[in-house]
Scaffold this motif. Structure first.
Motif, mmCIF file in Angstrom:
data_model
loop_
_atom_site.group_PDB
_atom_site.id
_atom_site.type_symbol
_atom_site.label_atom_id
_atom_site.label_comp_id
_atom_site.label_asym_id
_atom_site.label_seq_id
_atom_site.Cartn_x
_atom_site.Cartn_y
_atom_site.Cartn_z
ATOM 1 N N ASN A 191 0.798 -1.219 0.000
ATOM 2 C CA ASN A 191 0.000 0.000 0.000
ATOM 3 C C ASN A 191 0.835 1.274 0.000
ATOM 4 N N GLY A 192 2.163 1.127 0.079
ATOM 5 C CA GLY A 192 3.037 2.291 0.068
ATOM 6 C C GLY A 192 2.816 3.209 1.249
ATOM 7 N N ILE A 193 2.568 2.634 2.426
ATOM 8 C CA ILE A 193 2.319 3.418 3.632
ATOM 9 C C ILE A 193 3.395 3.130 4.672
ATOM 10 N N ASN A 194 3.441 3.951 5.707
ATOM 11 C CA ASN A 194 4.504 3.833 6.702
ATOM 12 C C ASN A 194 4.039 3.411 8.084
ATOM 13 N N ARG A 195 2.706 3.336 8.284
ATOM 14 C CA ARG A 195 2.224 2.997 9.623
ATOM 15 C C ARG A 195 0.884 2.273 9.535
ATOM 16 N N LEU A 196 0.614 1.438 10.540
ATOM 17 C CA LEU A 196 -0.645 0.709 10.628
ATOM 18 C C LEU A 196 -1.218 0.848 12.034
ATOM 19 N N PRO A 197 -2.425 1.378 12.167
ATOM 20 C CA PRO A 197 -3.085 1.348 13.471
ATOM 21 C C PRO A 197 -3.325 -0.112 13.861
ATOM 22 N N VAL A 198 -3.064 -0.436 15.117
ATOM 23 C CA VAL A 198 -3.203 -1.807 15.600
ATOM 24 C C VAL A 198 -4.452 -1.923 16.459
ATOM 25 N N LEU A 199 -5.304 -2.872 16.122
ATOM 26 C CA LEU A 199 -6.563 -3.067 16.840
ATOM 27 C C LEU A 199 -6.471 -4.260 17.773
ATOM 28 N N ALA A 200 -7.243 -4.198 18.863
ATOM 29 C CA ALA A 200 -7.295 -5.308 19.805
ATOM 30 C C ALA A 200 -7.878 -6.534 19.109
ATOM 31 N N LYS A 201 -7.471 -7.692 19.557
ATOM 32 C CA LYS A 201 -7.928 -8.947 18.960
ATOM 33 C C LYS A 201 -9.452 -9.018 18.958
ATOM 34 N N GLY A 202 -10.010 -9.210 17.764
ATOM 35 C CA GLY A 202 -11.453 -9.388 17.620
ATOM 36 C C GLY A 202 -12.298 -8.158 17.849
ATOM 37 N N SER A 203 -11.696 -6.947 17.782
ATOM 38 C CA SER A 203 -12.493 -5.735 17.996
ATOM 39 C C SER A 203 -11.948 -4.579 17.158
ATOM 40 N N ASP A 204 -12.615 -3.426 17.247
ATOM 41 C CA ASP A 204 -12.192 -2.225 16.535
ATOM 42 C C ASP A 204 -11.493 -1.239 17.462
ATOM 43 N N VAL A 205 -11.125 -1.691 18.661
ATOM 44 C CA VAL A 205 -10.490 -0.814 19.644
ATOM 45 C C VAL A 205 -9.014 -0.605 19.298
ATOM 46 N N LEU A 206 -8.595 0.646 19.195
ATOM 47 C CA LEU A 206 -7.209 0.977 18.886
ATOM 48 C C LEU A 206 -6.331 0.728 20.112
ATOM 49 N N VAL A 207 -5.285 -0.081 19.947
ATOM 50 C CA VAL A 207 -4.399 -0.399 21.074
ATOM 51 C C VAL A 207 -2.942 -0.044 20.804
ATOM 52 N N GLY A 208 -2.627 0.345 19.565
ATOM 53 C CA GLY A 208 -1.232 0.656 19.262
ATOM 54 C C GLY A 208 -1.044 1.128 17.839
ATOM 55 N N ILE A 209 0.199 1.356 17.493
ATOM 56 C CA ILE A 209 0.562 1.765 16.134
ATOM 57 C C ILE A 209 1.831 1.027 15.751
ATOM 58 N N LEU A 210 1.895 0.532 14.534
ATOM 59 C CA LEU A 210 3.063 -0.196 14.046
ATOM 60 C C LEU A 210 3.624 0.543 12.844
ATOM 61 N N THR A 211 4.905 0.882 12.894
ATOM 62 C CA THR A 211 5.557 1.588 11.796
ATOM 63 C C THR A 211 6.615 0.696 11.160
ATOM 64 N N ARG A 212 7.107 1.152 10.014
ATOM 65 C CA ARG A 212 8.185 0.419 9.358
ATOM 66 C C ARG A 212 9.394 0.295 10.277
ATOM 67 N N SER A 213 9.723 1.360 10.993
ATOM 68 C CA SER A 213 10.883 1.327 11.880
ATOM 69 C C SER A 213 10.670 0.363 13.045
ATOM 70 N N ASP A 214 9.420 0.191 13.492
ATOM 71 C CA ASP A 214 9.131 -0.793 14.539
ATOM 72 C C ASP A 214 9.471 -2.201 14.048
ATOM 73 N N LEU A 215 9.111 -2.483 12.797
ATOM 74 C CA LEU A 215 9.390 -3.792 12.229
ATOM 75 C C LEU A 215 10.887 -4.034 12.114
ATOM 76 N N VAL A 216 11.597 -3.058 11.572
ATOM 77 C CA VAL A 216 13.045 -3.198 11.409
ATOM 78 C C VAL A 216 13.723 -3.338 12.763
ATOM 79 N N GLY A 217 13.395 -2.442 13.697
ATOM 80 C CA GLY A 217 14.017 -2.486 15.011
ATOM 81 C C GLY A 217 13.705 -3.761 15.760
#
Length: 207
Positions: free
Chosen positions: A172-198
Motif C-alpha cells: 500500500n506504500g504506507i509507513n504505519r498501521l493502526p493496531v486493533l485489539a484482537k477481535g475488535s475495533d479498539v485501537l491499542v497501538g501503532i506499528l511503523t516500518r521502523s518498529d518492524l526493522v528495530g
C-alpha cells in the motif's frame, strides 16, 4: 478498513542465487583466516536464512507495536493536528470518530497534497510559497482532520503476524498501521516500518 493479512504470505524469495565470486569477494573483506569453501558458505547461509525467516514469521504485531499512540478526532483543526505531529516528532496520526473508531490517517503526505504538492516536489512547493505563488496553507487553515485524511484506514490486529504487516505496508506504500485489539475495533497501538526493522534486529541479536 481492516485487512486480512494472514490469508496470504508476502513474496519473499526463499532461495537467493549467490555466485562463488560474490562469496569470495565477501570473504576477502573479512579480516582473518576463514577455513570454509564457497559451497559450505552457501549451505550455511541458506539454512540460516530459513531459520531467520521462520523466526520472523512467528512474531506477532502486538509484540512490536508502540502502545503510546497520538490520535486526533475527525473534528480536530489541522493546526492542532500539525502541532501534535510536530510535538511528538511523528509523520502521521490515526483519526478517530465519535465512537473512538479509526476512520482515517493524516500524514505529512496529506498536508503536502493540500499545499499543492500532488504532482510537485517538496522544494518546488516551498519555492512557490516563498515567491508568493500558489501556496495553499491559507485555504486549509480552518480545515479539520476529516477534510484531508486518507480513508478508509488500513488497520491490522495485534494477533496478526508482523511479516504480514510488512507486506501490507509495502503493497500500500504506507509507513504505519493502526493496531486493533484482537477481535475488535479498539485501537491499542501503532506499528511503523521502523518498529518492524528495530524489532527484527533486536530479535536477531537475542537469538
Amino acid at each position: 478498513m481492516k485487512q486480512n493479512p494472514t490469508s496470504s504470505a508476502p513474496d519473499i524469495p526463499l532461495e537467493i542465487d549467490i555466485s562463488d565470486e560474490d562469496i569470495y569477494t565477501a570473504m576477502q573483506e573479512i579480516h582473518g583466516y576463514l577455513d570454509i569453501t564457497a559451497a559450505d558458505f552457501k549451505l550455511l547461509y541458506r539454512h540460516a536464512y530459513q531459520h531467520a525467516l521462520g523466526r520472523l514469521q512467528s512474531i506477532m504485531v502486538g509484540e512490536l507495536a508502540s502502545r503510546q499512540v497520538v490520535t486526533v478526532s475527525t473534528t480536530t483543526p489541522l493546526v492542532e493536528v500539525a502541532h501534535k505531529m510536530a510535538a511528538a516528532t511523528i509523520s502521521g496520526v490515526p483519526v478517530l470518530d465519535e465512537k473512538e473508531k479509526v476512520v482515517g490517517i493524516v500524514s505529512e503526505r496529506d498536508f503536502f497534497k493540500q499545499m499543492g504538492g500532488a504532482n510537485r516536489s517538496f522544494m518546488d512547493v516551498v519555492t512557490s510559497c516563498l515567491q508568493g505563488g500558489q501556496c495553499e496553507t491559507a485555504s486549509i487553515h480552518q480545515a479539520t482532520a476529516a477534510n484531508i485524511m486518507s480513508t478508509p484506514a488500513i488497520t491490522i490486529a495485534e494477533d496478526d503476524l508482523s511479516i504480514a504487516a510488512a507486506a501490507i505496508l509495502q503493497e500500500n506504500g504506507i509507513n504505519r498501521l493502526p493496531v486493533l485489539a484482537k477481535g475488535s475495533d479498539v485501537l491499542v497501538g501503532i506499528l511503523t516500518r521502523s518498529d518492524l526493522v528495530g524489532g527484527h534486529i533486536m530479535r536477531t541479536r537475542r537469538a
